[in-house]
Design a protein around this motif. Structure first.
Motif: not given
Length: 307
Positions: A78-97
Motif C-alpha cells: 500500500i506504501a508503493g501504491v500511495e507513492s505512485m498516487y502522489r507522483a501522478k497527482r504531482k504530474r496532474g494525472e489524478i486530481d481527486e483525493e
C-alpha cells in the motif's frame, strides 16, 4: 462524525456474499471502517481469513480497488501504491483525493508483517493500517500468534499435563506502533461502532501514517456461539483486557471507561479456549492474567491523565 443514518446511505465497499464465517468479527470491523471513508478507497489485503474468504475465484466481495499481498508485505504494497498516487497527482494525472488502507490479521501484523509495517510507518506514507486482531492464525488452523493471550488454547499452545495453554502474554503492538511517533494510533473493537467509526474517520483525515488495532473475535478459534460475537468482544473491553484509547500526535486519550470494571474471569468463562483455566490447578494462571490486566490498565490510565 456522520450519523448512523448517513453511514447507512454510504456505498457498501465490502458487499454481502463473501464466505467469512457467520458471526466473524472481521467483516463487521471492515464494513464500519470503510463506511467512515468520505472519499474513494484503495485496499491492500494481507493473506488471511479476510482475503481468502472474500476473493474466491472468480468472485470478489470488494466493491473498490483491492490488491492481495503476501502475509508479510501489505504495508509495503500500500506504501508503493500511495507513492505512485502522489507522483501522478504531482504530474496532474489524478486530481481527486484517495484514501489508502491495508488490512492484515494479527499473524500478518504482529508477527510476519511487522518489519514492512515498521518501515512504511517510518517513511511517513499517508495510509491507514488496520490490524483485525483475532488473536491467532485462524485461517491456517488456529495456531498461536504473538497476539494470543496468556493461557489460551491453540493447536500450537496445547493444553495438558505439561502446559496450561500459551505461557506468554501477548505482544503490545499498539504501543510498539505508537513508539514510531506517527500522528495517529488507536485501539478499538467491532462491538462499539461509534468508537470504531470515529477513529477510522480521524485516521482517514490524518496527514501521514495511521494505525488502528481492532479486536475482532473468531468464534471458531475462541470457541463461542457465533451469536455472542459482539457480547464477547464488549466483555474484553469491560474487563479492561482490551482498552479503547487513541494516541493523537503523542497525546493519549481514553475513549471508553467501563462504569464497572469486570473481572477477567467473566471473559475467560465465555470462551472454550480458556475452559481449562477454570480448573483449580490452573487458578494461578487466572490470577496472573488478572494482575497483568490490572497493571496495564493502571499504566494506561496514567498515560491518559485519568489517574
Amino acid at each position: 462524525m456522520p450519523t448512523l443514518k448517513e453511514l447507512a446511505k454510504r456505498p457498501e465497499r465490502l458487499t454481502p456474499g463473501h464466505r467469512l464465517c457467520a458471526g466473524c468479527g472481521a467483516p463487521i470491523a471492515v464494513r464500519l471502517i470503510l463506511a467512515a471513508a468520505d472519499k474513494p478507497v484503495v485496499v491492500a489485503n494481507a493473506t488471511g481469513c479476510l482475503e481468502v474468504s472474500t476473493t474466491i475465484f472468480p468472485y470478489t466481495a470488494w466493491n473498490i480497488p483491492w490488491i492481495h499481498s503476501a502475509f508479510e508485505n501489505a504495508a509495503a504494497t500500500i506504501a508503493g501504491v500511495e507513492s505512485m498516487y502522489r507522483a501522478k497527482r504531482k504530474r496532474g494525472e489524478i486530481d481527486e483525493e484517495i484514501y489508502f488502507v491495508a488490512f492484515g490479521g494479527d499473524g500478518g501484523t504482529y508477527d510476519i508483517g511487522l518489519q514492512a509495517l515498521s518501515g512504511a510507518l517510518e517513511r511517513g506514507h499517508r495510509f491507514l493500517y488496520v490490524c483485525y486482531n483475532n488473536e491467532a492464525y485462524m485461517n491456517t488452523g488456529i495456531q498461536r500468534s504473538s497476539a494470543t493471550p496468556l493461557g489460551a488454547w491453540t493447536t500450537t499452545s496445547p493444553v495438558g499435563r505439561v502446559l496450561p495453554g500459551k505461557t506468554q502474554w501477548r505482544k503490545n503492538l499498539t504501543e510498539i506502533v505508537a513508539a514510531h511517533g506517527i500522528p495517529y494510533v488507536a485501539q478499538s473493537v467491532a462491538s462499539n461502532w461509534r468508537d470504531l467509526v470515529n477513529k477510522a474517520e480521524k485516521a482517514f483525515h490524518t496527514n501521514g501514517p495511521s494505525f488502528i488495532n481492532v479486536l475482532a473475535s473468531c468464534n471458531r478459534g475462541w470457541r463461542h456461539d457465533p451469536a455472542d460475537t459482539l457480547k464477547i468482544m464488549q466483555l474484553a473491553v469491560d474487563c479492561c483486557i482490551w482498552p479503547l484509547y487513541e494516541v493523537e500526535n503523542g497525546v493519549y486519550r481514553l475513549t471508553y471507561k467501563p462504569k464497572e470494571k469486570k473481572p477477567v474471569e467473566e471473559w475467560l468463562k465465555a470462551q472454550g479456549r480458556f475452559r481449562h483455566l477454570l480448573a483449580p490447578e490452573n487458578r494461578h494462571v487466572v490470577e496472573a492474567f488478572q494482575r497483568y490486566v490490572d497493571e496495564e490498565w493502571e499504566r494506561l490510565l496514567k498515560k491518559c491523565g485519568e489517574a
